[in-house]
Design a protein around this motif. Sequence first.
Motif, mmCIF file in Angstrom:
data_model
loop_
_atom_site.group_PDB
_atom_site.id
_atom_site.type_symbol
_atom_site.label_atom_id
_atom_site.label_comp_id
_atom_site.label_asym_id
_atom_site.label_seq_id
_atom_site.Cartn_x
_atom_site.Cartn_y
_atom_site.Cartn_z
ATOM 1 N N ARG A 74 1.880 6.341 -1.997
ATOM 2 C CA ARG A 74 1.101 5.122 -2.227
ATOM 3 C C ARG A 74 1.749 4.248 -3.292
ATOM 4 N N SER A 75 1.313 3.016 -3.321
ATOM 5 C CA SER A 75 1.804 2.096 -4.349
ATOM 6 C C SER A 75 1.439 2.593 -5.740
ATOM 7 N N LYS A 84 -0.089 9.420 7.827
ATOM 8 C CA LYS A 84 -0.211 8.421 6.770
ATOM 9 C C LYS A 84 -0.555 9.051 5.416
ATOM 10 N N SER A 85 -1.291 10.162 5.463
ATOM 11 C CA SER A 85 -1.651 10.825 4.206
ATOM 12 C C SER A 85 -0.433 11.375 3.478
ATOM 13 N N MET A 111 0.819 -1.211 0.000
ATOM 14 C CA MET A 111 0.000 0.000 0.000
ATOM 15 C C MET A 111 0.856 1.266 0.000
ATOM 16 N N TYR A 112 1.937 1.256 0.795
ATOM 17 C CA TYR A 112 2.829 2.411 0.860
ATOM 18 C C TYR A 112 4.185 2.070 0.251
ATOM 19 N N SER A 114 8.758 7.184 0.526
ATOM 20 C CA SER A 114 8.063 8.112 1.422
ATOM 21 C C SER A 114 9.059 8.829 2.322
ATOM 22 N N ALA A 159 -2.144 8.263 -6.583
ATOM 23 C CA ALA A 159 -2.934 8.359 -5.358
ATOM 24 C C ALA A 159 -2.209 9.123 -4.252
ATOM 25 N N SER A 160 -0.951 9.470 -4.483
ATOM 26 C CA SER A 160 -0.163 10.180 -3.474
ATOM 27 C C SER A 160 -0.451 11.682 -3.532
#
Length: 295
Positions: free
Chosen positions: A141-142, A136-137, A1-2, A7, A146-147
């Motif tokens: 993201r994978s 987390k936001s 997911m991340y 990150s 979506a990031s």
Amino acid sequence: MYQWSKSEERLNRYAGRLEGESLSFLVYYWGSVRHLTANSLHRHSFYEICYVDGGTGVYMDGDQTYPLYEGVAFCTRPGRLHQIKDVDSLNLLFVAFEAMERPFAQEVTMKYVEALHRCAVWTEHAGDSPAIQIWKSMLMRSEPEASLPASLLPKLAHVLLQSLPVLLGASGSFESAPLFSSALQLIQKAKLYIRDNLSRPVSLPELAAYLNVSERQLSRLFAESIHESFSSMVRTERIRAAELMLQHTRDPIKVIAERTGFSSVHYFTRLFTKFKGIPPAAYRAKWTLEADHQE
């Protein structure tokens, strides 16, 4: 997911110095690590807040131990001897930082740090809190689309750090916290004076005179409050300032060495390599390559 490593790289690239109207923060590093390994006993001269996103382990703070599992948040205060051990697939988010005092907002800054100093070392069920949701936001993201865009990271990171005392159980908000203790206030003033005078030699007698305390009292204050000597603090601040200049300027290494108070390029290179594990020029090249890769 991340995308954990990406990150971490992106947060360290875009959310290092966080300016606000009354509160500002200097972030030493962000971390987002899957399957963290155990570490040895050590201390920091800054605050470090961690959140467990999966797996298990044990956190030692002084002579106290705390279980680590998903949803736990914990805080390491400056000068505390601590360790993470007995890990099993431990996924950890962490941030190391300190509040930067501003002349026009000293009271707000001091109340914030006092709130952090009073907060719980360990708390559970933190996963659904607004602070952790914000944290987390900010992760990649994978699916890259979506990031969140990198331009939003400084503002979100500022909101996150401002909310950490509440996450860790400080009663009310830091706005209503009692004022800094005199010892912590002196340490903060000492750090600011050192940072304002990095380009020249700063002595313990000079700093003691500025703070209106004796040299003996100041040395004892460093040892008891942050478990660090005066000379060690000066060295740490010089390395910190040089690291930021390597990241955010194109100044020659010689100029950076001079501006951060090192007597020669050779001495600067030797000390920087000792503490960061990489020479200054190679550090800048690595940082620039990672930054270009993220853009």
